[in-house]
Design an enzyme around this catalytic site. Structure first.
Site, PDB file in Angstrom:
ATOM      1  N   LYS A  59     -60.787 -11.623 -24.972  1.00  0.00           N
ATOM      2  CA  LYS A  59     -59.649 -11.951 -24.095  1.00  0.00           C
ATOM      3  C   LYS A  59     -60.038 -13.036 -23.089  1.00  0.00           C
ATOM      4  O   LYS A  59     -59.341 -14.028 -22.918  1.00  0.00           O
ATOM      5  CB  LYS A  59     -59.172 -10.709 -23.313  1.00  0.00           C
ATOM      6  CG  LYS A  59     -58.728  -9.549 -24.164  1.00  0.00           C
ATOM      7  CD  LYS A  59     -58.241  -8.388 -23.314  1.00  0.00           C
ATOM      8  CE  LYS A  59     -59.294  -7.768 -22.429  1.00  0.00           C
ATOM      9  NZ  LYS A  59     -60.392  -7.087 -23.141  1.00  0.00           N
ATOM     10  N   ARG A 101     -52.841  -2.366 -18.744  1.00  0.00           N
ATOM     11  CA  ARG A 101     -53.827  -1.607 -19.510  1.00  0.00           C
ATOM     12  C   ARG A 101     -53.333  -0.208 -19.855  1.00  0.00           C
ATOM     13  O   ARG A 101     -54.046   0.562 -20.477  1.00  0.00           O
ATOM     14  CB  ARG A 101     -55.085  -1.487 -18.662  1.00  0.00           C
ATOM     15  CG  ARG A 101     -56.133  -2.557 -19.015  1.00  0.00           C
ATOM     16  CD  ARG A 101     -57.390  -1.937 -19.021  1.00  0.00           C
ATOM     17  NE  ARG A 101     -58.649  -2.461 -19.299  1.00  0.00           N
ATOM     18  CZ  ARG A 101     -59.191  -3.618 -19.075  1.00  0.00           C
ATOM     19  NH1 ARG A 101     -58.529  -4.603 -18.584  1.00  0.00           N
ATOM     20  NH2 ARG A 101     -60.438  -3.818 -19.363  1.00  0.00           N
ATOM     21  N   ARG A 134     -73.593 -10.358 -25.068  1.00  0.00           N
ATOM     22  CA  ARG A 134     -72.870 -11.119 -24.042  1.00  0.00           C
ATOM     23  C   ARG A 134     -73.739 -11.296 -22.797  1.00  0.00           C
ATOM     24  O   ARG A 134     -74.393 -10.370 -22.335  1.00  0.00           O
ATOM     25  CB  ARG A 134     -71.584 -10.410 -23.646  1.00  0.00           C
ATOM     26  CG  ARG A 134     -70.908 -11.135 -22.474  1.00  0.00           C
ATOM     27  CD  ARG A 134     -69.497 -10.725 -22.252  1.00  0.00           C
ATOM     28  NE  ARG A 134     -69.356  -9.356 -21.837  1.00  0.00           N
ATOM     29  CZ  ARG A 134     -68.181  -8.772 -21.602  1.00  0.00           C
ATOM     30  NH1 ARG A 134     -67.072  -9.485 -21.760  1.00  0.00           N
ATOM     31  NH2 ARG A 134     -68.106  -7.523 -21.250  1.00  0.00           N
ATOM     32  N   ARG A 160     -73.794  -7.887 -18.034  1.00  0.00           N
ATOM     33  CA  ARG A 160     -72.867  -7.250 -17.094  1.00  0.00           C
ATOM     34  C   ARG A 160     -73.209  -5.768 -16.949  1.00  0.00           C
ATOM     35  O   ARG A 160     -73.610  -5.147 -17.940  1.00  0.00           O
ATOM     36  CB  ARG A 160     -71.448  -7.411 -17.653  1.00  0.00           C
ATOM     37  CG  ARG A 160     -70.474  -7.967 -16.653  1.00  0.00           C
ATOM     38  CD  ARG A 160     -69.188  -8.360 -17.311  1.00  0.00           C
ATOM     39  NE  ARG A 160     -68.361  -7.216 -17.681  1.00  0.00           N
ATOM     40  CZ  ARG A 160     -67.145  -7.321 -18.218  1.00  0.00           C
ATOM     41  NH1 ARG A 160     -66.636  -8.510 -18.446  1.00  0.00           N
ATOM     42  NH2 ARG A 160     -66.453  -6.254 -18.532  1.00  0.00           N
ATOM     43  N   ARG A 215     -65.648   2.602 -22.568  1.00  0.00           N
ATOM     44  CA  ARG A 215     -64.590   1.576 -22.444  1.00  0.00           C
ATOM     45  C   ARG A 215     -63.780   1.485 -23.737  1.00  0.00           C
ATOM     46  O   ARG A 215     -62.558   1.335 -23.698  1.00  0.00           O
ATOM     47  CB  ARG A 215     -65.211   0.209 -22.103  1.00  0.00           C
ATOM     48  CG  ARG A 215     -65.663   0.133 -20.648  1.00  0.00           C
ATOM     49  CD  ARG A 215     -66.654  -0.988 -20.423  1.00  0.00           C
ATOM     50  NE  ARG A 215     -66.129  -2.294 -20.721  1.00  0.00           N
ATOM     51  CZ  ARG A 215     -66.900  -3.337 -21.061  1.00  0.00           C
ATOM     52  NH1 ARG A 215     -68.210  -3.199 -21.144  1.00  0.00           N
ATOM     53  NH2 ARG A 215     -66.349  -4.498 -21.291  1.00  0.00           N
TER      54      ARG A 215
HETATM   55  P1  AP5 Z   1     -65.102 -11.855 -23.846  1.00  0.00           P
HETATM   56  O1  AP5 Z   1     -64.208 -13.067 -23.895  1.00  0.00           O
HETATM   57  O2  AP5 Z   1     -65.979 -11.679 -22.655  1.00  0.00           O
HETATM   58  O3  AP5 Z   1     -64.249 -10.535 -24.145  1.00  0.00           O
HETATM   59  P2  AP5 Z   1     -63.234  -9.725 -23.226  1.00  0.00           P
HETATM   60  O4  AP5 Z   1     -62.164  -9.213 -24.142  1.00  0.00           O
HETATM   61  O5  AP5 Z   1     -62.822 -10.537 -22.052  1.00  0.00           O
HETATM   62  O6  AP5 Z   1     -64.196  -8.533 -22.827  1.00  0.00           O
HETATM   63  P3  AP5 Z   1     -64.334  -7.745 -21.442  1.00  0.00           P
HETATM   64  O7  AP5 Z   1     -65.568  -6.907 -21.556  1.00  0.00           O
HETATM   65  O8  AP5 Z   1     -64.213  -8.674 -20.296  1.00  0.00           O
HETATM   66  O9  AP5 Z   1     -63.090  -6.844 -21.535  1.00  0.00           O
HETATM   67  P4  AP5 Z   1     -62.835  -5.550 -20.764  1.00  0.00           P
HETATM   68  O10 AP5 Z   1     -61.405  -5.376 -21.091  1.00  0.00           O
HETATM   69  O11 AP5 Z   1     -63.699  -4.408 -21.106  1.00  0.00           O
HETATM   70  O12 AP5 Z   1     -63.321  -5.892 -19.306  1.00  0.00           O
HETATM   71  P5  AP5 Z   1     -62.552  -6.341 -17.999  1.00  0.00           P
HETATM   72  O13 AP5 Z   1     -63.401  -7.267 -17.253  1.00  0.00           O
HETATM   73  O14 AP5 Z   1     -61.148  -6.722 -18.320  1.00  0.00           O
HETATM   74  O15 AP5 Z   1     -65.981 -11.899 -25.187  1.00  0.00           O
HETATM   75  C1  AP5 Z   1     -66.952 -10.908 -25.438  1.00  0.00           C
HETATM   76  C2  AP5 Z   1     -68.194 -11.563 -26.065  1.00  0.00           C
HETATM   77  O16 AP5 Z   1     -67.900 -12.007 -27.389  1.00  0.00           O
HETATM   78  C3  AP5 Z   1     -68.677 -12.796 -25.303  1.00  0.00           C
HETATM   79  O17 AP5 Z   1     -70.077 -12.813 -25.358  1.00  0.00           O
HETATM   80  C4  AP5 Z   1     -68.068 -13.983 -26.098  1.00  0.00           C
HETATM   81  O18 AP5 Z   1     -68.877 -15.150 -25.980  1.00  0.00           O
HETATM   82  C5  AP5 Z   1     -68.064 -13.427 -27.521  1.00  0.00           C
HETATM   83  N1  AP5 Z   1     -66.922 -13.857 -28.332  1.00  0.00           N
HETATM   84  C6  AP5 Z   1     -65.620 -14.014 -27.924  1.00  0.00           C
HETATM   85  N2  AP5 Z   1     -64.833 -14.339 -28.952  1.00  0.00           N
HETATM   86  C7  AP5 Z   1     -65.639 -14.369 -30.076  1.00  0.00           C
HETATM   87  C8  AP5 Z   1     -65.412 -14.623 -31.460  1.00  0.00           C
HETATM   88  N3  AP5 Z   1     -64.194 -14.895 -31.944  1.00  0.00           N
HETATM   89  N4  AP5 Z   1     -66.460 -14.555 -32.311  1.00  0.00           N
HETATM   90  C9  AP5 Z   1     -67.706 -14.261 -31.855  1.00  0.00           C
HETATM   91  N5  AP5 Z   1     -67.994 -14.015 -30.551  1.00  0.00           N
HETATM   92  C10 AP5 Z   1     -66.974 -14.059 -29.670  1.00  0.00           C
HETATM   93  O19 AP5 Z   1     -62.503  -4.952 -17.211  1.00  0.00           O
HETATM   94  C11 AP5 Z   1     -63.674  -4.346 -16.703  1.00  0.00           C
HETATM   95  C12 AP5 Z   1     -63.321  -3.030 -16.027  1.00  0.00           C
HETATM   96  O20 AP5 Z   1     -62.452  -3.298 -14.896  1.00  0.00           O
HETATM   97  C13 AP5 Z   1     -62.543  -2.017 -16.879  1.00  0.00           C
HETATM   98  O21 AP5 Z   1     -63.409  -1.246 -17.679  1.00  0.00           O
HETATM   99  C14 AP5 Z   1     -61.832  -1.212 -15.784  1.00  0.00           C
HETATM  100  O22 AP5 Z   1     -62.691  -0.278 -15.188  1.00  0.00           O
HETATM  101  C15 AP5 Z   1     -61.466  -2.279 -14.739  1.00  0.00           C
HETATM  102  N6  AP5 Z   1     -60.127  -2.852 -14.991  1.00  0.00           N
HETATM  103  C16 AP5 Z   1     -59.850  -4.145 -15.356  1.00  0.00           C
HETATM  104  N7  AP5 Z   1     -58.520  -4.314 -15.494  1.00  0.00           N
HETATM  105  C17 AP5 Z   1     -57.950  -3.110 -15.222  1.00  0.00           C
HETATM  106  C18 AP5 Z   1     -56.612  -2.650 -15.215  1.00  0.00           C
HETATM  107  N8  AP5 Z   1     -55.579  -3.449 -15.542  1.00  0.00           N
HETATM  108  N9  AP5 Z   1     -56.380  -1.359 -14.874  1.00  0.00           N
HETATM  109  C19 AP5 Z   1     -57.399  -0.542 -14.520  1.00  0.00           C
HETATM  110  N10 AP5 Z   1     -58.698  -0.909 -14.534  1.00  0.00           N
HETATM  111  C20 AP5 Z   1     -58.964  -2.180 -14.883  1.00  0.00           C
HETATM  112 MG    MG Z   2     -63.086 -10.331 -19.965  1.00  0.00          MG
END
Ligand code: AP5
Ligand code: MG
Length: 225
Positions: free
Chosen positions: A13, A96, A135, A170, A181
């Site tokens: 994402k 979410r 990552r 991270r 997660r």
């Molecule tokens: P990356 O682009 O980093 O993936 P991502 O989907 O952004 O992953 P996140 O871990 O950021 O998602 P998340 O939803 O768990 O975390 P968030 O920060 O939102 O890509 C991943 C890896 O793959 C990278 O190394 C990239 O280079 C590689 N890659 C990408 N595309 C690729 C491809 N096509 N092929 C190969 N490699 C590829 O949330 C963190 C925490 O915050 C949550 O757990 C929760 O506690 C809290 N939180 C956030 N939002 C909310 C909400 N709305 N409500 C409640 N709690 C929330």
């Molecule tokens: Mg992200």
């Protein structure tokens, strides 16, 4: 363009949202990034959270569960009202769950705007676990990379004050937190797929291919809007 990015942790994402934000010149709004900035001691413009609230956010994130809807929805309300969102935005990691989806619908109605699409990146759990173990992010410029598939380019290094020399894992990418997660995604967040399918907004792109092919598929899907 007003877009929601939907997908499991590590589905890509953030990688796509960052790229599309530059392409369309609209902000990427990542609730995860906003919460991590709060953890680093930054405050949000127009919104002050107490130390207790920030500690609570931090401990929930480190457990792989969701931060409370109350806080998350307020953060988004505040962010979407900012002037840089007038021409569009990309929501990365919000909504979410169904209550957050309903809150977003109310918010869009209040601002008299509509979503163009909800872009789901569909990646199997096995690929996610592997990806997240590789990552890394750069503490100096904040960019996300991958040891296997996405290392800093010459241009990335030139744009970073520390040339992306210190890439780190991270806190919530430890295997036991990734497992939780993923469980949270399947138990709670995935209900948004039928929710947006009913609204005729859901577009699914298979994100399991390499990065180059995923970029091509995302661009082709958005070009049809
Ligand atoms: P990356 O682009 O980093 O993936 P991502 O989907 O952004 O992953 P996140 O871990 O950021 O998602 P998340 O939803 O768990 O975390 P968030 O920060 O939102 O890509 C991943 C890896 O793959 C990278 O190394 C990239 O280079 C590689 N890659 C990408 N595309 C690729 C491809 N096509 N092929 C190969 N490699 C590829 O949330 C963190 C925490 O915050 C949550 O757990 C929760 O506690 C809290 N939180 C956030 N939002 C909310 C909400 N709305 N409500 C409640 N709690 C929330
Ligand atoms: Mg992200």
């Amino acid at each position: 363009m007003r877009l929601v990015m939907l997908g499991a942790p590590g589905s890509g994402k953030g990688t796509q949202a960052e790229r599309l934000s530059k392409k369309y010149n609209i902000p990427q709004i990542s609730t995860g990034d906003i919460f991590r900035a709060l953890k680093r001691g930054e405050q949000l413009p127009g919104m002050t959270l107490s130390k207790e609230t920030i500690d609570e956010i931090s401990s929930i994130m480190n457990s792989g569960n969701l931060v409370s809807d109350d806080i998350t929805i307020k953060v988004i309300e505040n962010r979407i009202a900012m002037s840089d969102c007038q021409n569009g935005f990309i929501l990365d990691g919000f909504p979410r769950n169904i209550p957050q989806g309903e809150a977003l619908d109310r918010l869009l109605e209040k601002h008299n705007i509509k979503l163009d699409a909800v872009l789901e990146l569909d990646v199997p759990d096995e690929a996610i676990v592997e990806r997240l173990s590789g990552r890394r992010y750069c503490k100096a410029c904040g960019k996300t990379y991958n040891l296997e598939s996405n290392m800093p380019t010459e241009e990335d290094r030139a744009n970073c004050p520390e040339h992306c020399e210190n890439l780190i894992l991270r806190d919530d990418d430890k295997p036991e937190v990734v497992k939780q997660r993923l469980a949270t995604y399947h138990d709670v967040t995935e209900h948004l797929k039928p929710y947006y399918k009913n609204q005729d907004k859901l577009i699914t792109v298979i994100g399991r291919k390499n990065l180059e092919n995923t970029i091509k598929d995302v661009d082709e899907a958005l070009a049809k809007l």
